[in-house]
Write a protein that holds these residues in place. Structure first.
Motif, PDB file in Angstrom:
ATOM      1  N   GLY C 117       0.829  -1.208   0.000  1.00  0.00           N
ATOM      2  CA  GLY C 117       0.000   0.000   0.000  1.00  0.00           C
ATOM      3  C   GLY C 117       0.854   1.246   0.000  1.00  0.00           C
ATOM      4  N   LEU C 118       1.847   1.250   0.872  1.00  0.00           N
ATOM      5  CA  LEU C 118       2.741   2.412   0.967  1.00  0.00           C
ATOM      6  C   LEU C 118       3.421   2.678  -0.370  1.00  0.00           C
ATOM      7  CD1 LEU C 118       4.402   4.543   2.599  1.00  0.00           C
ATOM      8  CD2 LEU C 118       6.028   2.702   3.081  1.00  0.00           C
ATOM      9  N   ALA C 119       3.928   1.627  -0.994  1.00  0.00           N
ATOM     10  CA  ALA C 119       4.648   1.776  -2.260  1.00  0.00           C
ATOM     11  C   ALA C 119       3.743   2.398  -3.316  1.00  0.00           C
ATOM     12  CB  ALA C 119       5.165   0.415  -2.727  1.00  0.00           C
ATOM     13  N   LEU C 120       2.497   1.938  -3.374  1.00  0.00           N
ATOM     14  CA  LEU C 120       1.564   2.488  -4.360  1.00  0.00           C
ATOM     15  C   LEU C 120       1.240   3.941  -4.044  1.00  0.00           C
ATOM     16  CD1 LEU C 120      -0.787  -0.600  -4.862  1.00  0.00           C
ATOM     17  CD2 LEU C 120       0.914   0.298  -6.462  1.00  0.00           C
ATOM     18  N   VAL C 121       1.083   4.259  -2.739  1.00  0.00           N
ATOM     19  CA  VAL C 121       0.800   5.645  -2.361  1.00  0.00           C
ATOM     20  C   VAL C 121       1.958   6.556  -2.767  1.00  0.00           C
ATOM     21  CG1 VAL C 121       0.548   7.199  -0.385  1.00  0.00           C
ATOM     22  CG2 VAL C 121      -0.804   5.083  -0.493  1.00  0.00           C
ATOM     23  N   LEU C 122       3.188   6.064  -2.573  1.00  0.00           N
ATOM     24  CA  LEU C 122       4.360   6.885  -2.888  1.00  0.00           C
ATOM     25  C   LEU C 122       4.432   7.219  -4.377  1.00  0.00           C
ATOM     26  CD1 LEU C 122       7.112   5.253  -0.645  1.00  0.00           C
ATOM     27  CD2 LEU C 122       6.048   7.496  -0.350  1.00  0.00           C
ATOM     28  N   VAL C 123       3.897   6.349  -5.225  1.00  0.00           N
ATOM     29  CA  VAL C 123       3.987   6.609  -6.662  1.00  0.00           C
ATOM     30  C   VAL C 123       2.705   7.254  -7.195  1.00  0.00           C
ATOM     31  CG1 VAL C 123       4.212   5.543  -8.939  1.00  0.00           C
ATOM     32  CG2 VAL C 123       5.674   4.802  -7.061  1.00  0.00           C
ATOM     33  N   TYR C 124       1.551   6.769  -6.729  1.00  0.00           N
ATOM     34  CA  TYR C 124       0.292   7.225  -7.318  1.00  0.00           C
ATOM     35  C   TYR C 124      -0.517   8.138  -6.414  1.00  0.00           C
ATOM     36  CZ  TYR C 124       1.491   3.620 -10.668  1.00  0.00           C
ATOM     37  OH  TYR C 124       2.154   2.865 -11.609  1.00  0.00           O
ATOM     38  N   GLY C 125       0.044   8.455  -5.223  1.00  0.00           N
ATOM     39  CA  GLY C 125      -0.657   9.345  -4.296  1.00  0.00           C
ATOM     40  C   GLY C 125      -0.930  10.687  -4.949  1.00  0.00           C
ATOM     41  N   GLY C 126      -2.151  11.230  -4.736  1.00  0.00           N
ATOM     42  CA  GLY C 126      -2.557  12.446  -5.425  1.00  0.00           C
ATOM     43  C   GLY C 126      -1.750  13.674  -5.022  1.00  0.00           C
ATOM     44  N   GLN C 141      -7.999   9.663 -10.717  1.00  0.00           N
ATOM     45  CA  GLN C 141      -7.571   9.461  -9.341  1.00  0.00           C
ATOM     46  C   GLN C 141      -7.326   7.979  -9.087  1.00  0.00           C
ATOM     47  OE1 GLN C 141     -10.324  10.670  -6.300  1.00  0.00           O
ATOM     48  NE2 GLN C 141      -8.810  10.325  -4.678  1.00  0.00           N
ATOM     49  N   VAL C 142      -6.166   7.670  -8.513  1.00  0.00           N
ATOM     50  CA  VAL C 142      -5.824   6.279  -8.263  1.00  0.00           C
ATOM     51  C   VAL C 142      -6.006   5.958  -6.778  1.00  0.00           C
ATOM     52  CG1 VAL C 142      -4.023   4.525  -8.391  1.00  0.00           C
ATOM     53  CG2 VAL C 142      -4.207   6.260 -10.192  1.00  0.00           C
ATOM     54  N   ILE C 143      -5.225   6.654  -5.954  1.00  0.00           N
ATOM     55  CA  ILE C 143      -5.271   6.383  -4.512  1.00  0.00           C
ATOM     56  C   ILE C 143      -6.557   6.976  -3.923  1.00  0.00           C
ATOM     57  CG2 ILE C 143      -4.047   6.763  -2.335  1.00  0.00           C
ATOM     58  CD1 ILE C 143      -2.652   4.848  -4.325  1.00  0.00           C
TER      59      ILE C 143
END
Lengths: 282, 331, 278
Positions: C117-126, C141-143
């Motif tokens: 989850g963290l990894a995805l937030v770091l890349v796709y976080g708004g 919007q992704v995250i």
């Protein structure tokens, strides 16, 4: 699971070993698309974790990771995962033995299903499941909720399938004639197990143990309802990372996450090396 | 000429499978590619089929340059050692596969498949799955499948290699008769010299990526080009510096006169294998094996210890070759 | 099978050790798995059918269940296409870096869902992600939205199809495919008519396991979904929410639904598996 890749080559279809084909234009394009997707989904996000962790420099990283509460969480996670893995090595091998060799045991099919349940069950439900037998309303009269024992039980539950499922196929493919030969040469049952069977199983046990350790270290869902997430006592590393995320401290979260990634990486390399050795011996 | 191979080479990593091989395979004949395992014969067959591509050289099939054609455009029939049966399809559907791919009309497919199943004697097994057939039946199915598309050439890769000895012998006789009926240009790979000698019109002997000799079975057996072909095609024994077939050695009881072609020695061992008797004669520090029929043997009354003289039968001198010292050391 | 029956006295004499082993293994699995899982069923029906009816009549729960199914099916579709494709490439072709890719494909199995989850937030976080702000200004919007939940689910279940299909492809070899090519079939025809039917069961197991895993993903989804009631809350998040809000009946009822799906998945796989034609 890893079963099929670990199993030594079956003797049946003997083929000439031919290396794979070179990529054609279509398959090359396919590989390109697959790599792009895999990068966007897995590689770039995981790289982002490592990059973010190192953003503040080594000193800050080290300070975050060695923070007392974080250190306690890492110690608890790694220590419990290690202990659970030891138990899995013994119990997993024993279960695999009963499933493969005890062919008169009528309960085998039920046990087969039980072993896969922890793998398919949502982790949050796994926590709830354990809570129903070992929690405040336990019919056994024990209550382990919010203790370190709960962490231990949760890990034990979620890692159950790994050693069983890696050892089982190897045990099933084992050459029984070697055991019979040893027995005919006067070896006792225990000696046959220790000198003939165990050495053949060691790579599979090691691979299963590595997977089980990695799963334990990264566990989160089953602990949410079970362990109470008490700082310094029952808080595991994943929970620690999550609270950093929730406090909007992504750098801190990434630093601790990087530690977990390093552990995962070491485990993957170990499994790869072990499997390669199995293939060579197969 | 049906298949023209010109200067074909192929390596797998450091291993040279084919080294500048050129050969012409005649139309309508049954040709065997014979040689030891790893000698390159299967690779050559797979290059003809397009399943493997040559590093260099040219392949022509019926006058058409096929060097860069993918396998599905070559119109060859290929039969694999382990049958390569489509396990999820019935025998009928297996045979129909190539015709369905070519979108032939249903009626034509039906009549053609039935005709072929009759040819390979599998009519009553049409609805079975390959797993319900014996090895020999599976291989006949594979053959019918390959023939269904009326290939320009039929290629068989060790087609009987996975079968037991008896079925194998039956099938090779059957293949010979089948070929006499269908007359499609056929190339088959084998490492069994007896199979090649019995079935083929022409034999190409391949060893270590090179062609050792091409010829009819009789030519190869009677006039081997070299030490390797001689040894590979049948049993040999050495007399002086010549290699000779054990049944081409003459044996006589008693001391010889000063004839340079003769060697005098004593019988050191007698082995009986069915109707054939193998007699080992030791003389001049050499052990020579001679094979006799049972009647010849009884007529001479040979015992271990009997003094005899042996010589190469004069009429077969062409069938002997000088011993290749390098080859001798290697074996 | 035959020699297993005729095996030596070493294995087939049912000595006391055998009974001890049976007992130990059975007791262990009953205490760790069977009994606790059975109790979930009992607790779910602790108040009769009211809890089950309660959650099925709660529009938020129904929405969560529907979201979970949609996400899981989407994720399984993506992972099946990707998994079968990459398995073919790994088994049938040679390319540089193949060994590394093979090892990397297993990474999702040993990464903590929270780290996923963290990894995805770091890349796709708004707000501060690497690609997130760009995507969001493009209106995507992704995250904290459904695409993020799908990504997280795809991530955690990624290797499952591959792990089932690769061994099957290796075992069947490529002779049948070569035979099809020599009979005139092109690449697509060969794949549809020969390869796919041959690996069918491998794909089915992979899909069933992926589906179970996808329906049950919790940690990674919790990080990326934002857990918004009636919007991005999934079934597993409902279990947590209900339990922490002292609606134990509702939590157990929802858990029961998820458990039934998981157990059904395992039973489907274990029933199908022995029929696999070897």
């Amino acid at each position: 699971m890893t079963s099929a890749t670990l199993a030594p080559d079956r003797p049946a279809p003997r083929r000439t070993v031919r290396s794979g084909r070179r990529l054609t234009r279509a398959s090359g394009l396919g590989l390109g698309v697959a790599m792009l997707w895999f990068s966007l989904l897995v590689l770039i996000p995981l790289t982002a974790v490592v990059v973010t962790a190192s953003d503040g420099g080594w000193a800050e990283f080290w300070a975050t990771v060695t923070n007392q509460q974080t250190l306690a969480a890492i110690e608890l996670t790694v220590g419990t995962a290690f202990l659970v893995t030891l138990i899995n090595i013994v119990m997993g091998t024993t279960i695999a033995w009963v499933l493969v060799r005890d062919d008169r045991f009528v309960g085998r099919r039920v046990l087969e299903v039980l072993i896969d349940i922890p793998f398919a069950l949502p982790t949050i439900v796994a926590g709830l499941v354990l809570l129903s037998l070992y929690g405040p309303d336990s019919p056994l009269g024990v209550n382990i909720a919010n203790t370190r024992v709960a962490v231990f039980f949760a890990f034990l539950f979620v890692t159950l399938p790994f050693v069983v499922r890696t050892v089982q196929p190897v045990l099933a493919e084992l050459d029984r004639e070697a055991e019979e030969a040893a027995a005919s040469l006067g070896a006792s049952r225990f000696t046959v197990f220790r000198r003939i069977i165990l050495p053949s199983l060691t790579p599979a046990i090691a691979a299963g143990a590595a997977l089980s350790f990695a799963r334990g270290v990264s566990e989160y869902g089953s602990l949410v309802l079970l362990s109470g997430n008490l700082p310094m006592r029952t808080e595991v590393t994943s929970v620690r990372i999550l609270s950093s995320i929730e406090n909007d401290n992504l750098e801190g979260a990434a630093a601790v996450a990087a530690v977990l990634l390093v552990i995962s990486f070491v485990v993957i390399v170990a499994v790869d090396v072990i499997q390669r050795r199995v293939v060579r011996r197969g | 000429m049906s298949i023209e191979i010109a200067n074909v080479s192929k390596r797998f990593g450091n291993f040279v499978a084919l080294d500048d091989v050129s050969v012409s395979i005649p139309s309508g004949r049954l040709t065997a590619l014979l040689g030891p395992s790893g000698g390159g014969k299967s690779t050559l067959l797979r290059i003809i089929a397009g399943l493997e591509s040559a590093d260099s050289g040219r392949v022509e099939i019926e006058g058409l340059d096929a060097t860069n054609l993918p396998p599905q455009r070559r119109n060859v029939g290929f039969v694999f050692q382990h049958y390569a049966a489509f396990k999820h399809l019935s025998v009928w559907r297996n045979v129909a596969f190539g015709l369905e791919i070519r979108r032939r009309p249903k009626a034509e497919i039906r009549s053609r498949v039935e005709e072929l199943l009759a040819l390979v004697h599998l009519e009553q097994f049409a609805d079975r799955l390959p797993s319900q057939l014996s090895g020999g039946q599976r291989q006949r199915m594979a053959l019918a499948r390959a023939l269904a598309v009326q290939p320009t050439v039929l290629l068989l890769d060790e087609p009987f290699g996975a079968l037991d000895a008896k079925v194998r012998k039956e099938l090779r006789e059957w293949l010979r008769r089948l070929h006499d009926e269908v007359h499609v240009t056929t190339v088959f790979v084998t490492h069994d010299q007896e199979e090649a000698l019995e079935v083929a019109d022409e034999i190409v002997v391949i060893n270590e990526g090179r062609i050792e000799q091409i010829g009819s079975p009789d030519e190869l057996y009677d006039r081997p080009a070299n030490d390797f072909v001689m040894r590979f095609l049948g049993p040999v024994t050495q007399l002086g510096d010549r290699l000779v077939r054990p049944h081409d050695v003459q044996i006589q009881v008693g001391e010889g006169k000063e004839d340079p072609a003769e060697v005098t020695g004593r019988v050191t061992r007698v082995t009986r294998v069915g109707f054939e008797i193998r007699v080992e004669v030791t003389g001049n520090d050499q052990v020579v094996t001679v094979t006799l029929t049972r009647n010849e043997f009884l007529a001479m009354d040979l015992q271990v210890g009997t003094t005899v003289r042996v010589r190469i039968a004069p009429e077969v001198h062409a069938g002997t070759v000088a011993v290749d010292q390098a080859q001798l050391l290697a074996t | 099978m035959a020699d297993r029956r005729t095996g030596t006295a070493v294995h087939n004499r049912p000595g006391p050790a055998r009974h001890v082993l049976r007992l130990v293994v059975t007791v262990y699995l009953v205490l760790l798995v069977a009994w606790p899982v059975a109790l979930v069923g009992r607790n779910a029906f602790g108040n009769g059918l009211t809890d089950l009816e309660g959650i099925l009549n709660d529009p938020d729960v129904v929405h969560a269940l529907r979201l979970t199914v949609t996400v899981a099916v989407t994720a399984v579709l993506i992972n099946t296409v990707f998994g079968v494709g990459i398995s073919l490439l790994l088994v049938r072709y040679d390319f540089p870096g193949k060994r590394l890719l093979n090892a990397l494909l297993d990474v999702p199995l040993s990464v903590s869902p929270i780290v996923v989850g963290l990894a995805l937030v770091l890349v796709y976080g708004g707000r501060s992600g690497w690609f997130g702000p760009t995507l969001e200004s493009a209106g995507f919007q992704v995250i904290f939205a459904t695409p993020g939940i799908v990504l997280a689910t795809v991530f955690v279940a990624l290797p499952l199809v591959i792990r089932e299909v690769v061994p099957v492809l290796q075992e069947v070899g490529d002779e049948q495919e070569q035979a099809a090519r020599s009979l005139g079939a092109g690449a697509v025809q060969t794949f549809l008519r020969i390869t796919l039917p041959t690996i069918k069961w491998g794909v089915v197991y992979g899909v069933v396991l992926s589906l179970a895993r996808s329906l049950g993903e919790f940690g990674a989804v919790k990080v990326v979904s934002g857990n918004v009631l009636g919007q991005t809350r999934t079934a597993t998040l409902v279990v947590e929410e209900k339990y922490l809000n002292f609606d134990k009946g509702g939590a157990y009822a929802t858990a029961l639904l998820l458990t039934l799906v998981a157990v059904a998945a395992i039973i489907v796989v274990s029933v199908l598996r022995p029929k696999e034609p070897r």
